[in-house]
Design an enzyme around this catalytic site. Structure first.
Site, PDB file in Angstrom:
ATOM      1  N   LYS B 116     -34.870  18.693 -60.115  1.00 39.39           N
ATOM      2  CA  LYS B 116     -33.818  17.687 -59.936  1.00 39.39           C
ATOM      3  C   LYS B 116     -34.350  16.261 -60.045  1.00 39.39           C
ATOM      4  O   LYS B 116     -33.718  15.380 -60.629  1.00 39.39           O
ATOM      5  CB  LYS B 116     -33.151  17.886 -58.577  1.00 39.39           C
ATOM      6  CG  LYS B 116     -32.099  18.982 -58.592  1.00 39.39           C
ATOM      7  CD  LYS B 116     -31.312  18.952 -57.295  1.00 39.39           C
ATOM      8  CE  LYS B 116     -30.045  19.762 -57.337  1.00 39.39           C
ATOM      9  NZ  LYS B 116     -30.083  21.117 -57.791  1.00 39.39           N
ATOM     10  N   ASN B 235     -19.514  25.849 -53.814  1.00 34.78           N
ATOM     11  CA  ASN B 235     -20.305  25.625 -55.017  1.00 34.78           C
ATOM     12  C   ASN B 235     -20.227  26.751 -56.033  1.00 34.78           C
ATOM     13  O   ASN B 235     -20.977  26.774 -56.997  1.00 34.78           O
ATOM     14  CB  ASN B 235     -21.781  25.353 -54.682  1.00 34.78           C
ATOM     15  CG  ASN B 235     -21.938  23.997 -54.025  1.00 34.78           C
ATOM     16  OD1 ASN B 235     -21.267  23.039 -54.419  1.00 34.78           O
ATOM     17  ND2 ASN B 235     -22.773  23.919 -53.016  1.00 34.78           N
ATOM     18  N   GLU B 275     -24.101  18.328 -66.575  1.00 34.34           N
ATOM     19  CA  GLU B 275     -23.095  18.246 -65.516  1.00 34.34           C
ATOM     20  C   GLU B 275     -23.018  16.835 -64.961  1.00 34.34           C
ATOM     21  O   GLU B 275     -24.042  16.219 -64.666  1.00 34.34           O
ATOM     22  CB  GLU B 275     -23.451  19.215 -64.382  1.00 34.34           C
ATOM     23  CG  GLU B 275     -23.388  20.672 -64.786  1.00 34.34           C
ATOM     24  CD  GLU B 275     -23.520  21.625 -63.602  1.00 34.34           C
ATOM     25  OE1 GLU B 275     -23.220  22.805 -63.776  1.00 34.34           O
ATOM     26  OE2 GLU B 275     -23.920  21.178 -62.499  1.00 34.34           O
ATOM     27  N   GLU B 288     -27.029  17.291 -63.236  1.00 32.19           N
ATOM     28  CA  GLU B 288     -28.148  18.090 -63.728  1.00 32.19           C
ATOM     29  C   GLU B 288     -27.790  18.642 -65.087  1.00 32.19           C
ATOM     30  O   GLU B 288     -26.641  18.584 -65.516  1.00 32.19           O
ATOM     31  CB  GLU B 288     -28.466  19.235 -62.755  1.00 32.19           C
ATOM     32  CG  GLU B 288     -27.310  20.188 -62.543  1.00 32.19           C
ATOM     33  CD  GLU B 288     -27.704  21.350 -61.635  1.00 32.19           C
ATOM     34  OE1 GLU B 288     -28.902  21.492 -61.336  1.00 32.19           O
ATOM     35  OE2 GLU B 288     -26.826  22.113 -61.256  1.00 32.19           O
ATOM     36  N   ASN B 290     -27.926  22.116 -67.365  1.00 33.38           N
ATOM     37  CA  ASN B 290     -28.153  23.557 -67.397  1.00 33.38           C
ATOM     38  C   ASN B 290     -28.601  23.942 -68.792  1.00 33.38           C
ATOM     39  O   ASN B 290     -27.863  23.778 -69.760  1.00 33.38           O
ATOM     40  CB  ASN B 290     -26.889  24.311 -67.023  1.00 33.38           C
ATOM     41  CG  ASN B 290     -26.513  24.045 -65.572  1.00 33.38           C
ATOM     42  OD1 ASN B 290     -27.373  24.039 -64.691  1.00 33.38           O
ATOM     43  ND2 ASN B 290     -25.240  23.786 -65.331  1.00 33.38           N
ATOM     44  N   PHE B 348     -13.106  36.192 -48.298  1.00 32.80           N
ATOM     45  CA  PHE B 348     -13.799  36.355 -49.578  1.00 32.80           C
ATOM     46  C   PHE B 348     -15.064  37.200 -49.454  1.00 32.80           C
ATOM     47  O   PHE B 348     -16.064  36.970 -50.128  1.00 32.80           O
ATOM     48  CB  PHE B 348     -14.120  34.992 -50.203  1.00 32.80           C
ATOM     49  CG  PHE B 348     -12.894  34.234 -50.608  1.00 32.80           C
ATOM     50  CD1 PHE B 348     -12.322  34.417 -51.858  1.00 32.80           C
ATOM     51  CD2 PHE B 348     -12.278  33.346 -49.728  1.00 32.80           C
ATOM     52  CE1 PHE B 348     -11.171  33.732 -52.227  1.00 32.80           C
ATOM     53  CE2 PHE B 348     -11.125  32.662 -50.087  1.00 32.80           C
ATOM     54  CZ  PHE B 348     -10.570  32.852 -51.353  1.00 32.80           C
TER      55      PHE B 348
END
Lengths: 510, 681
Positions: B116, B235, B275, B288, B290, B348
C-alpha cells in the site's frame, strides 16, 4: 300445509344450533370450529347430506329426560370430496360435551354400515368429553358397537380420524383402530387415563397437553400420523389425503391429470449419494424429485425419522413410498421404524396401492434397548408386511443394503417385482470393515493386511453387481433416470395378479 | 497463439476463462482439490489435474503443485483468475523461470502495486491524485496526533499491510487519533505480523469507483470506463455497475487517464484495475491497484463489448492491443449482483451444503454485447441482456473451504432503470434451494430508493440495514398483483383436483368464482372470470387485473403476465396454501372460498415461539457434546454445546447470560436447522 313446511325448517334450525349460540361462541373462543362448520370445510361446498338430525337420546335418569337436544351431540351423513363419496361423523362438543350416548353411537354406526355397504371412506371428527355417564353401560355398549364396526370396516374402506378436541378413555380406541389419525395442535388431546387419574395412581404430575397433546402423539407415541396448526388447516389436509386414497378395497387407487413428464431426467440425482459412504444425504430429495410435481404427503414425519413413509403420485396415480433416511441413525432399522413402516405397507396392500421402496440401510440398530424391546418381533413385522404384500412392489437401492435389513426392505426374495439399484449400491452382508474382521480374524493384529483385505472386500462386494449377477437386482440404473424407470415399472405392473394360499388370516407377529 | 492454457483457479472464474479459451481455440487445463472433484470447472476443461486436499493452502495456492500440473500437461500459459495466486509475484517468477506465460502483469508491477505504501508513492510520482496523508512510518502516538492535525480531521489510521478492515481506525480528534494509533498498531502486529502504520484523510460520503485499464507489452494503454462498487458489506462487494451513476464525462476522463498513467509507470501489461475513492464533490483519490482480473469485470465487458479475458491472453502472447482509446465506447448500463451462499436472515452466516435446486435465469445476449461466449444480436436490439457467470450446478456441493460466492448475475439494458428492472425479474427467476443465499437481500437492494436513485456510498448496507436483513414487506400494488395471480393459480389447481377418478357421476364438485386471498396480513376478496387466454380478477374494493400464464400445478416458477407486465413468482407449497417468493419477500398465501375464509378468521393466531430464550441448531448436524447442565448459570460467550456438521465441529455459545431450563438434545442426536437444543429460564 305451509305450517308443516315451516315446522320442518324450525326444527332444522333448532338442530343446527346444536348446544346454542352461547356454547358455539365458547367453542369458537377456544379456537375450535363447530361440528357442522367442520363438516362444511371437509366436504365439497353444498354436498353434505345429513342423517338423523332429529335423533335424541332415551335416557331418563339423572334428569336427562329434561334435556333432549336434537341430534344428540353428533352430526352424521355423507358428502363428497372433490366429487368422490365419503361418509362422515362429527361430534358436537356444544351438545352435552359431545358425550357418547347409545343413540349417539347408533348414529355413527348407521353411517359406518352405509360406508361399508357402498364402499366409501369414513371420516370421523372427534370432539367429545367421553361416555355419557348418565347412561352407564348403554354408553359403553355404544362404544363397543362402534369398535366392532371399526374392526369390520378395517381393510374394506379407508377410515380416517381427526381429533379436534378431547378424546379420552375408551373413546380413544375407535380412532386407534382407524387407518389414520390427525390432530390439531394445542386444541386436541388423546389419552386412556387423564392427568387427574395419573396423579392419583402414579403421583406423576403432567398436563393434558404433555400427556396426550399433538406433539406427544406425533413425536413420542406415534399414535397420530400428523398434527396441524388449526381446524381449517387440518381439514384441508384431510381433503388432500383423501385425494390419494381409493374409496374401498376393490377399487384401484385414484388417478388424476398430472403436469409432469414421466420421463423427466433429474441429473442432480447423480450426485445425491456422497462419495464418502458414511456421509448422510437427504432421502426426501429423491422422493420429491421422483414424485409427480414434487408432491409428497408424508405421514408420521416426526416419529422414527430414520424411515420415511407417505404418498406420492406417479403418472397421476397414487403410490405409497417407504424409504430409509440416512440423515437419521444412518437410516438403520429399529423397533420404531419397523413398526411405522410395517403398518403403512399393510395399509397400502389392503387398498391396492403400489409400493415404492428406496433403500439405504446399514442394518438393524444394535443394543440392549433394542433387544430388550423386542426388535426381533418388531423387525419381523416389516419383513412380514412386505412379504405378504401382493401389490406392485418396486424397489430402488441407492447405497447400502446390508444384511438382514437388505432382505427386509422389499427385496427380490420377498417377491419384489422390480428391484433396481443405483451404481453406488452396496448389496452385502455387512460393511467392509466388519466383514474383514470376521473373515480374516487371524490377521487382526496386522493393520496392513486388514486394510488390504478390506480393500479386496470392497472391490468384490461394495457394488450392486454381485447381486445383479444372481438376478437379485433386475437392473442397475442411472440415478438421473429413476423417475422414468420407476414410472415405467409401475405402468407395466398395472395388471398384476397374484394368488396366495387360502387362510382365515395370517398371524403377523404383533 | 498458445495451444494450451492452465487455469490456476476454481469456481466461476475458472469457468469464465475456459469459455474464452475455448472460443479462441485454446485447450484448457483445470486444477482441482479433493473438494472439487465434481466441480463445474473440472467438467468444462479439456484436462484436469488433481492438486491436493481441500484447504487452498494445501492445493490451489501451493506454487509447486501448480507448477507440477503445468509440467505434466505441457500448458504454455497460466491464467490465475482472481484471489489465490493471481497477485503472487513468486508465482509469476516461477512461471517466468519455467518459460511459461503468465496471463497477468510483469512481476515488477505486481510487486510495486502489492504494498500500500509503495503503490501510493508511485502514484504520487505519476501525478495520480492520492488521499492527503503521511506516507512515512509513524513512530508514536504523539507523532500520529501531529500528522493528523496536518492532514486535517477526520483521518483514517491504517495498517500498511492491512486489509479487510483490520487495523483500521477513524479519528475525529486528537484523543481518538492517539487511541486509534495504538489499537491499529496492536491489531496490525497480531493480524499481519507487521505493525507499520500510516495516516490519511478520511473521505466523507465515499464511493468506491474503479477504472478498468488494459495495457500491452508495446507501451499501449487504454481505460475501459469505470465500475461503481459502493454497495459493499464489510468490504465485500455485493452489487456493482458500470458506468457509475455519479461520474460525469470529465471526471471519468481524468480518472481514466490517471489510471493509465499509473499502470504505465509500473510497466503494466495486462488487464488491471485502479481503485479510487470518490467523495461527495467528485474529488477522487487513488486507493490501490489490483493487478489481476476483477470479480466484477463482466459489467465492463457488457458495456464495452470487449472480452477482457481474451485481451489478457493476447497481451500475454505478446500481441499489441487492437483497440485504441477512441474505439472504447460505453453503451447502455450493466449491473452485477453477487449471489452468495450466505443466509441474510442469519446475519449473512455462510451456508454450505448441497444445491438441491439451482436454476439460473435464461441468459440472453443483446446489443453490442458479450454474454459469456455468445456475441451479439440474440435478442432484439435494445432489449435487456442477462448473463450469469457461475461455477456451480444443480446437485453440486457448496463446500466450506472456499469463497461463498456461487454466481454473478448481470443484466444489461440501454438505461440504468431498465437494467435494474431486468435484474429484479432475473432475481425473481433465479431458483436456489438447499442452502441459505442472499437472493432476497439482493432483491431488496434493487428496490431500495437510494440504490434506485444512484445516491449511495460505501456505507449503504451498514446504514440502511443496521440490524441486518429482516425480509421485505411489499407495497400494496405488488400484493394485489400477487393476490390476483395466486387466485388464478389456485383456481387452476382446484379444477385439476376435481378431475380425480372415482367421482360420483353427475355430482361433481363445482369450482366457484369468488375467492378470498390472504397474504402479509391483508385480505382481498376477488371474483375470477376465466376464459381461454387467462383470467380477469376483479377486486371487491375496486380494481381489476388481467392474469395470463401457462403455470400448471407443481411448477415452482410461475411466469405470469399481469396487465401486460411480467411477474415471476417462486411457488412453493405450505399447508393449505402457497409459499410465494418475489422481490425479496417470502410469504404464505392462502386462497379460500368466502365461507372458508370466514371460518379461517375464527382460528386463533399462533405467534411463533419466542426463540430469544432458546439455543437453536444453526445447521443440520450431530450433537457431539452438551457442555452445560440443567439449572446451570451460563455467562455470555460460554460454550453450550458442540455440533458437528460437514466434519467440522462448531461450538455454540451463549448469546447472553442465563440459566439452563431445559436440554432437549444429547450427544449423538442428529438435529435439523432450528431444532431447539437448550431452553433458558
Amino acid at each position: 300445509m305451509k305450517d308443516i313446511l315451516s315446522e320442518l325448517e324450525n326444527r332444522r334450525n333448532a338442530a343446527r344450533l346444536g348446544g346454542g349460540q352461547k356454547r358455539i361462541d365458547a367453542q369458537h373462543g377456544r379456537g375450535k370450529l363447530t361440528a357442522r362448520e367442520r363438516v362444511e370445510l371437509l366436504l365439497d361446498e353444498g354436498s353434505f347430506e345429513e342423517f338423523d338430525m332429529f335423533v335424541s337420546h332415551r335416557c331418563t335418569d339423572f334428569g336427562m329426560e329434561k334435556q333432549k337436544p336434537a341430534g344428540d351431540g353428533v352430526v352424521v351423513g355423507w358428502g363428497t370430496i372433490n366429487g368422490r363419496q365419503v361418509y362422515v361423523f362429527s361430534q358436537d362438543f356444544t351438545v352435552l360435551g359431545g358425550s357418547v350416548s347409545a343413540t349417539h353411537a347408533m348414529k355413527i354406526c348407521k353411517i359406518m354400515d352405509m360406508a361399508v355397504a357402498n364402499g366409501a371412506p369414513v371420516i370421523g371428527i372427534n370432539d367429545s368429553g367421553g361416555a355419557r355417564i348418565q347412561e352407564g353401560v348403554d354408553s359403553l355398549a355404544g362404544y363397543g358397537e362402534v369398535f366392532q364396526r371399526n374392526i369390520e370396516a378395517s381393510g374394506v374402506v379407508p377410515q380416517i380420524s381427526v381429533i379436534m378436541g378431547p378424546c379420552a378413555g375408551g373413546a380413544v380406541y375407535s380412532p386407534a383402530m382407524t387407518d389414520f389419525i390427525f390432530m390439531v395442535k394445542d386444541s386436541s388431546y388423546m389419552f386412556v387415563t387423564g392427568p387427574d387419574v395419573v396423579k392419583t395412581v402414579t403421583n406423576e404430575v403432567v398436563s393434558a397437553e404433555e400427556l396426550g397433546g399433538a406433539s406427544t402423539h406425533t413425536k413420542k407415541s406415534s399414535v397420530a400420523d400428523a398434527a396441524f396448526e388449526n381446524d381449517v388447516e387440518a381439514l384441508a389436509e384431510v381433503r388432500r389425503l383423501v385425494d390419494f386414497l381409493p374409496l374401498n378395497n376393490r377399487e384401484k387407487p385414484p388417478v388424476r391429470p398430472f403436469f409432469d413428464e414421466p420421463g423427466r431426467i433429474e441429473t442432480s440425482l447423480d450426485t445425491l449419494v456422497p462419495e464418502n459412504p458414511n456421509t448422510p444425504y437427504d432421502m426426501k430429495e429423491l422422493i420429491t424429485k421422483v414424485a409427480d410435481e414434487g408432491d409428497f404427503y408424508e405421514l408420521q414425519e416426526d416419529f422414527a425419522k430414520n424411515i420415511i413413509i407417505g404418498f406420492i403420485r406417479l403418472e397421476g396415480q397414487t403410490v405409497g413410498v417407504v424409504a430409509n433416511q440416512p440423515m437419521v441413525l444412518a437410516g438403520c432399522l429399529d423397533i420404531d421404524s419397523s413398526r411405522k413402516a410395517a403398518r403403512f405397507v399393510r395399509f397400502c396392500d389392503c387398498f391396492e396401492i403400489p409400493i415404492l421402496t428406496f433403500v439405504d440401510v446399514p442394518g438393524f440398530l444394535p443394543g440392549t434397548t433394542q433387544e430388550y424391546g423386542g426388535v426381533i418381533k418388531h423387525g419381523a413385522k416389516l419383513l412380514f408386511a412386505y412379504g405378504e404384500a401382493t401389490v406392485p412392489k418396486v424397489t430402488v437401492i441407492t447405497r447400502k443394503a446390508y444384511g438382514g435389513a437388505y432382505v427386509v426392505m422389499s427385496s427380490k426374495h420377498l417377491r419384489g417385482d422390480f428391484n433396481y439399484a443405483w451404481p453406488s449400491s452396496e448389496v452385502a452382508v455387512m460393511g467392509a470393515k466388519g466383514a474383514t474382521e470376521i473373515i480374516h480374524r487371524a490377521d487382526l493384529n496386522d493393520p496392513e493386511k486388514i486394510a488390504q483385505h478390506a480393500a479386496d472386500y470392497e472391490d468384490r462386494f461394495a457394488n450392486p453387481f454381485v447381486a445383479a449377477e444372481r438376478g437379485f437386482i433386475d437392473e442397475v440404473i442411472m440415478p438421473q433416470s429413476t423417475r422414468k424407470r420407476v414410472a415405467r415399472a409401475f405402468a407395466s405392473l398395472r395388471g398384476k395378479k397374484s394368488r396366495t394360499h387360502w387362510k382365515k388370516h395370517d398371524n403377523i407377529p404383533l | 497463439m498458445f495451444n494450451k492454457i492452465l487455469i490456476a483457479n476454481r469456481g466461476e472464474i475458472a469457468c469464465r476463462v475456459i469459455k474464452t479459451a475455448r472460443k479462441m481455440g485454446i485447450a484448457t487445463v483445470a486444477i482441482y482439490s479433493d473438494a472439487d472433484k465434481q466441480a463445474l470447472h473440472v467438467k468444462m476443461a479439456d484436462e484436469a489435474v488433481h492438486i491436493g486436499p481441500p484447504p487452498a493452502n494445501q492445493s490451489y495456492i501451493v506454487i509447486d503443485k501448480v507448477m507440477e500440473a503445468i509440467r505434466a500437461t505441457g500448458a504454455q500459459a497460466v491464467h490465475p483468475g482472481y484471489g489465490f495466486l493471481s497477485e503472487n509475484a513468486k508465482f509469476a517468477e516461477a512461471l517466468e523461470a519455467e518459460g511459461v506465460a503468465f496471463v497477468g502483469p510483469p512481476v515488477g508491477a505486481i510487486e510495486s502495486m502489492g504494498d500500500k505504501i509503495t503503490s501510493k508513492k508511485i502514484a504520487q510520482e505519476a501525478n495520480v491524485s492520492t488521499v492527503p496523508g503521511y506516507m512515512g512510518l509513524i513512530e508514536n502516538a504523539e507523532e500520529a496526533v501531529k500528522i493528523s492535525n496536518e492532514v486535517g480531521y477526520p483521518v483514517m489510521i491504517k495498517a500498511s499491510a492491512g486489509g479487510g478492515g483490520k487495523g483500521m481506525r477513524i479519528a475525529w480528534n486528537d484523543d481518538e487519533a492517539r487511541e486509534g494509533f495504538q489499537s491499529s498498531k496492536n491489531e496490525a502486529a497480531s493480524s499481519f505480523g507487521d505493525d507499520r502504520i500510516f495516516i490519511e484523510k478520511f473521505v466523507t460520503q465515499p464511493r468506491h469507483i474503479e477504472i478498468q485499464v488494459l495495457c500491452d507489452t508495446h507501451g499501449n494503454g487504454i481505460y475501459l470506463g469505470e465500475r461503481e462498487c459502493s454497495i459493499q458489506r464489510r468490504n465485500q462487494k455485493v452489487v456493482e455497475e458500470a458506468p457509475s451513476p455519479f461520474l460525469d464525462e470529465a471526471t471519468r476522463k481524468a480518472m481514466g487517464e490517471q489510471a493509465v498513467a499509473l499502470a504505465q509507470a509500473v510497466g503494466y501489461a495486462s488487464a488491471g484495475t485502479v481503485e479510487f475513492i470518490v467523495d461527495g464533490d467528485k474529488n477522487f483519490y487513488f486507493l490501490e491497484m489490483n493487478t489481476r482480473l476483477q470479480v466484477e469485470h463482466p459489467v465492463t465487458e457488457l458495456i464495452t463489448g470487449v472480452d477482457l479475458v481474451e485481451q489478457m491472453i493476447r497481451v500475454a502472447n505478446g500481441e499489441a492491443l487492437s483497440i485504441t482509446q477512441d474505439d472504447v465506447t460505453l453503451t447502455g448500463w450493466a449491473i452485477e449482483n453477487r449471489l452468495y451462499a450466505e443466509d441474510p436472515y442469519r446475519g449473512f452466516l455462510p451456508s454450505i451444503g448441497r444445491l438441491s435446486r439451482y436454476r439460473p435465469p435464461q441468459e440472453v445476449a443483446s446489443g453490442p454485447l458479450l454474454v459469456n461466449d455468445k456475441w451479439q444480436g440474440e435478442a432484439p436490439e435494445g432489449e435487456a441482456a442477462v448473463r450469469n457467470d457461475t461455477g456451480v450446478y444443480e446437485g453440486g456441493e457448496i463446500s466450506m473451504y472456499y469463497d461463498p460466492m456461487i454466481a454473478k448475475l448481470c443484466t444489461w439494458a440501454p438505461t440504468r432503470e431498465a437494467a435494474i428492472e431486468a435484474m429484479r425479474v432475473a432475481l425473481d427467476s433465479f431458483e436456489v434451494e438447499g442452502i441459505g443465499h442472499n437472493l432476497p437481500f439482493l432483491s431488496a437492494v434493487m428496490d431500495h430508493p437510494k440504490f434506485v436513485s444512484g445516491d449511495m456510498t460505501t456505507a449503504f448496507i451498514a446504514e440502511e440495514y443496521p440490524e441486518g436483513f429482516e425480509g421485505v414487506t411489499l407495497p400494496e400494488g405488488d400484493l394485489r398483483r400477487i393476490a390476483a395471480s395466486c387466485a388464478a393459480m389456485h383456481r387452476v389447481a382446484e379444477i385439476r383436483r376435481t378431475r380425480v377418478s372415482g367421482r360420483m357421476d353427475n355430482h361433481e364438485r363445482k369450482i366457484g368464482t369468488d375467492w378470498a386471498v390472504s397474504l402479509q396480513g391483508q385480505r382481498y376478496d376477488v371474483v375470477i372470470a376465466a376464459d381461454r387466454d387467462g383470467s380477469t380478477v376483479t377486486f371487491s374494493d375496486g380494481g381489476q387485473y388481467r392474469v395470463a400464464s401457462d403455470w400448471t400445478p407443481g411448477d415452482q416458477l410461475a411466469v405470469l403476465d399481469v396487465d401486460g407486465e411480467p411477474l415471476v413468482l417462486k411457488v412453493g407449497k405450505v399447508s393449505g396454501g402457497f409459499r410465494i417468493r418475489n422481490r425479496g419477500a417470502d410469504m404464505k398465501v392462502h386462497v379460500r372460498t368466502p365461507r372458508q375464509a370466514e371460518l379461517a378468521q375464527l382460528m386463533p393466531e399462533k405467534l411463533p415461539p419466542d426463540t430469544s430464550k432458546m439455543l437453536l441448531c444453526p445447521m443440520p448436524g450431530l450433537i457431539v457434546k452438551v457442555d452445560v447442565e440443567l439449572g446451570q448459570e451460563v455467562q455470555e460467550g460460554q460454550a453450550l454445546c458442540t455440533v458437528e456438521a460437514m466434519k467440522m465441529e462448531n461450538t455454540l455459545r451463549a448469546e447472553k447470560k442465563g440459566v439452563v431450563a431445559k436440554i432437549n438434545a444429547g450427544a449423538g442426536d442428529s438435529l435439523a436447522v432450528d431444532d431447539v437444543i437448550i431452553e433458558f429460564e
